[in-house]
Design an enzyme around this catalytic site. Structure first.
Site, mmCIF file in Angstrom:
data_model
loop_
_atom_site.group_PDB
_atom_site.id
_atom_site.type_symbol
_atom_site.label_atom_id
_atom_site.label_comp_id
_atom_site.label_asym_id
_atom_site.label_seq_id
_atom_site.Cartn_x
_atom_site.Cartn_y
_atom_site.Cartn_z
ATOM 1 N N ASP A 186 -35.409 -7.482 -3.755
ATOM 2 C CA ASP A 186 -34.352 -8.035 -4.512
ATOM 3 C C ASP A 186 -33.793 -6.823 -5.698
ATOM 4 O O ASP A 186 -34.679 -6.898 -6.441
ATOM 5 C CB ASP A 186 -34.719 -9.466 -5.147
ATOM 6 C CG ASP A 186 -33.534 -10.273 -5.913
ATOM 7 O OD1 ASP A 186 -32.337 -9.553 -6.170
ATOM 8 O OD2 ASP A 186 -33.824 -11.451 -5.977
ATOM 9 N N SER B 203 -31.787 -18.769 -7.759
ATOM 10 C CA SER B 203 -30.762 -17.727 -8.382
ATOM 11 C C SER B 203 -30.461 -18.151 -9.599
ATOM 12 O O SER B 203 -31.087 -18.457 -10.804
ATOM 13 C CB SER B 203 -29.806 -17.589 -7.316
ATOM 14 O OG SER B 203 -28.990 -16.290 -7.720
ATOM 15 N N HIS C 193 -32.098 -10.299 -2.297
ATOM 16 C CA HIS C 193 -31.779 -11.597 -2.933
ATOM 17 C C HIS C 193 -31.420 -12.795 -2.160
ATOM 18 O O HIS C 193 -31.801 -13.905 -2.527
ATOM 19 C CB HIS C 193 -30.547 -11.447 -4.217
ATOM 20 C CG HIS C 193 -30.410 -12.491 -4.793
ATOM 21 N ND1 HIS C 193 -31.416 -13.119 -5.790
ATOM 22 C CD2 HIS C 193 -29.544 -13.397 -5.030
ATOM 23 C CE1 HIS C 193 -31.074 -13.993 -6.642
ATOM 24 N NE2 HIS C 193 -29.955 -14.411 -6.216
#
Length: 370
Positions: free
Chosen positions: A316, A145, A349
């Site tokens: 995502d 991330s 995500h």
């Protein structure tokens, strides 16, 4: 509870990309496994926005870490083979110098006097840790991330110090949707009167604290960390039982509302609001195109590594799959041998924290080939 955290003092002054410098700053980190005699079996992990350096349990701190299923003896990131380092981002309040830390120039907390933070600063601080541990070249750099963006910065700013890279659900630059969400999160915090222009009770032990702003910011985040498919599958339109509903006008009526409230309540006083603002904005600012004359592809082509694994997930919405494809194409154009894995996990995500089986297979398989 035992604490396995160690601290690395940064050079003083520690210059920041966007101006200013930190004095007497430090970053927290944890390690697992054993560094071999050649010092060539080290893996560095850079985290998302809110995790600490406690990635997995160990002898010193047996509590479960944020990536417990992924790393440890015999797991995908196998600490019987690798020496694993996880660094808490500069600017995060989980042990590293951040806006809640004491400014040595004033003896008071930095608050908004903390210099503007970039992910390049996060990367440079992590590199100091690696150097202090006597490691000239990492076997692998793993970035998740926000940490994936910091990892790209690390490889650009410190060429030839990384052999292989695992890029997990990240991006070479923030897209407008991600910027819009993070902007709303920051606005929720800033508009809470208790934020008081950064002057709230820093230790979270008083009444002057932006609970409402942090709560809304966290809820917005959680909504984007999962996919619509996941929300539908988990909650559908299930309503709360009568005794669970709020009596006030327009109060919670659906289970999904209650779920978000629970998430927010657990988060609100566990993360410093100013640190959240600084790291959130650093994520928006990061753009690898700055290193490629305005081109993402040219920026990526400046990264020199041997191998890479790029993982993304089709659900995502924050760091969409086409951004993972872009990273894979750029690293390949730079000469790396690249494996690209597109997963269909419904969790969006957050899949890298939840769909451990599929991510473990990809990451473990890649590391086994190094």
């Amino acid at each position: 509870m035992a604490d396995a955290r160690r601290y690395c003092t940064l050079p003083s002054p520690f210059p920041m990309k966007r101006g200013g410098a930190l004095h007497g700053a430090r970053v927290a980190y944890e390690t697992w496994g054993t560094l071999n005699a050649a010092r060539d079996n080290a893996i560095l992990v850079l985290t998302g926005l809110s995790p600490s350096a406690h990635m997995m349990s160990g002898a010193e701190d047996p509590s479960p870490g944020w990536w417990e299923g992924m790393a440890g003896p015999g797991k995908a990131i196998d600490t019987d083979r690798w020496f694993v380092i996880c660094v808490n981002s500069l600017g995060s309040d989980k042990g590293s110098t951040c806006p809640a830390s004491t400014n040595p120039a004033t003896g008071e907390a930095y608050r908004l006097d903390f210099p503007e933070l970039s992910l390049e600063d996060v990367a440079n601080a992590a590199h100091v840790v690696v150097r202090e541990l006597g490691i000239a070249r990492l076997a692998c750099l793993v970035g998740c991330s926000m940490g994936g963006m910091a990892a790209l910065a690390y490889m650009l700013l410190h060429p030839d110090t990384v052999r292989a890279h695992v890029s997990v659900d990240t991006a070479p630059q923030a897209q407008p949707f991600a910027i819009a969400i993070r902007s709303l999160q920051r606005e929720a915090i800033r508009l809470d009167p208790q934020w008081a222009n950064g002057g709230y009770d820093i230790h979270g032990d008083g009444e002057r604290y932006p609970d409402m702003g942090m709560s809304i910011a966290r809820k917005l985040g959680v909504i984007t960390y999962r996919s619509a498919m996941e929300w539908n599958g988990r909650f559908a339109r299930i309503r709360l039982d009568a005794e669970q509903r709020e009596e006030q006008p327009f109060g919670f009526e659906f289970q999904v509302e209650s779920y978000l409230e629970g998430h927010a309540r657990r988060f609100v006083r566990s993360f410093d609001p100013n640190s959240y603002l600084y790291l959130s904005r650093a994520s928006d600012w990061f753009d690898i195109a700055e290193y490629g004359g305005g081109s993402v592809m040219e920026g990526l082509k400046r990264i020199r590594i041997e191998r890479a694994l790029v993982i993304g997930v089709s659900t995502d919405i924050l760091f969409p799959l086409e951004q993972q494809e872009q990273i894979a194409a750029g690293l390949e154009a730079a000469g790396a041998n690249v494996d690209f894995v597109a997963l269909d996990s419904p969790q969006g995500h957050d899949a890298f924290l939840v769909d451990i089986e599929n991510y473990s297979r990809a990451i473990g398989g890649f590391l086994a080939k190094l």
